[in-house]
Write a protein that holds these residues in place. Structure first.
Motif, PDB file in Angstrom:
ATOM      1  N   VAL A  85     -61.984 -15.992 -22.640  1.00  0.00           N
ATOM      2  CA  VAL A  85     -61.044 -16.877 -23.337  1.00  0.00           C
ATOM      3  C   VAL A  85     -61.635 -18.247 -23.657  1.00  0.00           C
ATOM      4  O   VAL A  85     -60.916 -19.188 -23.970  1.00  0.00           O
ATOM      5  N   ARG A  86     -62.964 -18.368 -23.573  1.00  0.00           N
ATOM      6  CA  ARG A  86     -63.610 -19.630 -23.944  1.00  0.00           C
ATOM      7  C   ARG A  86     -63.711 -19.731 -25.470  1.00  0.00           C
ATOM      8  O   ARG A  86     -63.550 -18.716 -26.169  1.00  0.00           O
TER       9      ARG A  86
ATOM     10  N   SER B 153     -64.194 -11.359 -26.923  1.00  0.00           N
ATOM     11  CA  SER B 153     -63.915 -12.785 -27.116  1.00  0.00           C
ATOM     12  C   SER B 153     -62.530 -12.995 -27.725  1.00  0.00           C
ATOM     13  O   SER B 153     -62.255 -12.554 -28.846  1.00  0.00           O
ATOM     14  N   VAL B 154     -61.662 -13.640 -26.974  1.00  0.00           N
ATOM     15  CA  VAL B 154     -60.367 -14.063 -27.509  1.00  0.00           C
ATOM     16  C   VAL B 154     -60.123 -15.513 -27.081  1.00  0.00           C
ATOM     17  O   VAL B 154     -59.535 -15.767 -26.042  1.00  0.00           O
ATOM     18  N   PRO B 155     -60.613 -16.453 -27.890  1.00  0.00           N
ATOM     19  CA  PRO B 155     -60.422 -17.875 -27.538  1.00  0.00           C
ATOM     20  C   PRO B 155     -58.938 -18.174 -27.398  1.00  0.00           C
ATOM     21  O   PRO B 155     -58.116 -17.550 -28.076  1.00  0.00           O
ATOM     22  N   MET B 156     -58.591 -19.091 -26.545  1.00  0.00           N
ATOM     23  CA  MET B 156     -57.183 -19.394 -26.259  1.00  0.00           C
ATOM     24  C   MET B 156     -56.362 -19.608 -27.527  1.00  0.00           C
ATOM     25  O   MET B 156     -55.228 -19.155 -27.632  1.00  0.00           O
TER      26      MET B 156
ATOM     27  N   CYS C 214     -63.343 -17.560 -17.751  1.00  0.00           N
ATOM     28  CA  CYS C 214     -63.745 -18.662 -18.619  1.00  0.00           C
ATOM     29  C   CYS C 214     -64.990 -19.355 -18.058  1.00  0.00           C
ATOM     30  O   CYS C 214     -66.003 -18.704 -17.849  1.00  0.00           O
ATOM     31  N   ARG C 215     -64.915 -20.671 -17.833  1.00  0.00           N
ATOM     32  CA  ARG C 215     -66.148 -21.423 -17.546  1.00  0.00           C
ATOM     33  C   ARG C 215     -66.554 -21.427 -16.092  1.00  0.00           C
ATOM     34  O   ARG C 215     -67.700 -21.721 -15.754  1.00  0.00           O
TER      35      ARG C 215
ATOM     36  N   VAL D  54     -59.393 -23.926 -16.497  1.00  0.00           N
ATOM     37  CA  VAL D  54     -57.996 -23.478 -16.460  1.00  0.00           C
ATOM     38  C   VAL D  54     -57.628 -22.570 -17.621  1.00  0.00           C
ATOM     39  O   VAL D  54     -56.494 -22.100 -17.707  1.00  0.00           O
ATOM     40  N   LEU D  55     -58.584 -22.305 -18.515  1.00  0.00           N
ATOM     41  CA  LEU D  55     -58.256 -21.450 -19.666  1.00  0.00           C
ATOM     42  C   LEU D  55     -57.775 -20.083 -19.206  1.00  0.00           C
ATOM     43  O   LEU D  55     -56.770 -19.564 -19.690  1.00  0.00           O
TER      44      LEU D  55
END
Lengths: 218, 218
Positions: free
Chosen positions: B139-140, B155-158, B178-179, B184-185
DNA sequence: TAAGTATTCAATATATCTATTGAATACTTG
DNA sequence: CAAGTATTCAATAGATATATTGAATACTTA
């Protein structure tokens, strides 16, 4: 709690711990305590700090859960809080020694001066000990030897080195060790004994590194 | 060089390195850069620092051999100097998380708020992936996915989460990452998706931890 | 070459860290 | 309980770290 608040709280807390380590005097104290517990007086003796200053630094380390205190009679004895911290500390040292060119340079100069450049690694030592043809010399103060030492090592504190010359074998290889890579006692022992014709080298690291290694391989 | 001079030089050098880490903003920058290289603008965007301030912090990290810079077009791209440093950084984080009660408390509160407390460890993940019945969600931001991601992750960015709901399976377990542990993503993704009835948990750590783990097991 | 860009520099006020000084404290022991 | 001990506390001056401000710099691109 908002995302930014959470992040700030975590990074602030983390930075507080790291700040407690970010001081040369406190690093030296940590090295001292990794040999076993020490009173404030003991720390003062080897670091040269004033009592008040040493006490303050110990306080900082205590407030950050790096050391713990125990009172016995007149004295307050400080020690590292656990071996996980010691492993972390050694990881930092190892990284610094391999990545900071300046540190490596200073270290090499020191070892050149003492002809102790041909150091034995812990791997080497293991092989040598298996082959039996080696004598291990612990040149730290005897109190440190007593609170823990490498299996099979003989205690010869630097102050007693000259008196105990007769006990040392001339045919065997001798490996001297002390508190760690920054400790110069082993360097001095190498200088003195090699000039007298003994076959001696220093251990690249020291007792605490050996101890953590033992824990991690078992 | 005298013994005391040598010790001072070594501890001073070591403390200088640690001081470079002893600041919450620089720690956040390090976490950013452990996702891949970033321009100063990139760092500014996610940290909220001013340009001048971010640049100054990056300078400190560069002068201490923690990050390196590369110029391309208008931008200066910063990145971590090597994976050994990243491993060290993660060791510090791991120690802090397990030994500092306050950090653990803050982390638990955050995860409670997001119902993301039942996190998946990297060990768990390995087992789940072998069993095939899991979908891994990165989710990054997509740029971070592109400069490296966990094998098999989608890949599904928020920002795109709501549009891509249809693609996500309802029968499979979903693991969002995430990171790293402070990011917190993944928590937000868990909150949103679990309310919609998906079976979703977060990875306890993040991409950089997975990457170092890969390096160390090969 | 000139305008426009991201980044860095230099100066500065504020906050934090550090060593020093001179007590004060909390114990122990006789 | 009083004298003596190691350690800690409190105040402080000087050093270092930090964020902010307003340029200056080094590029790129048209």
């Amino acid at each position: 709690m908002k995302s930014r608040e959470f992040k700030n709280a975590m990074y602030d807390g983390l930075a507080r711990l790291i700040k407690a380590l970010a001081n040369p005097n406190r690093l030296e104290i940590i090295e001292m305590l990794s040999q076993g517990e020490k009173s404030v007086e003991g720390v003062v003796k080897t670091t040269g700090l004033s009592f008040a200053n040493a006490s303050q630094h110990l306080q900082v380390l205590k407030n950050n859960n790096i050391v713990k205190a125990r009172k016995d009679g007149y004295y307050v004895y400080y020690s590292l809080v656990n071996d996980d911290f010691l492993a972390l500390y050694q990881h930092v040292i190892k990284y610094a020694m391999s990545e900071i060119a300046e540190l490596e340079k200073i270290m090499n100069r020191q070892r050149d001066d003492n002809k102790s450049n041909d150091a034995v690694s812990l791997d080497d030592l293991e092989i040598m000990v298996n082959g039996q043809n080696v004598m291990l010399l612990d040149v730290r103060p005897s109190s440190e030897y007593e609170s823990g030492h490498i299996t099979g090592a003989m205690s010869v504190p630097m102050g007693e080195l000259m008196e105990k010359l007769k006990v040392l074998p001339r045919e065997k290889e001798i490996v001297a060790y002390c508190r760690g890579p920054f400790c110069v006692l082993a360097d001095e022992a190498v200088k003195i004994l090699s000039e007298k014709g003994y076959k001696i080298r220093r251990l690249d690291e020291g007792y605490p590194e050996w101890k953590i290694r033992q824990l991690q391989t078992n």
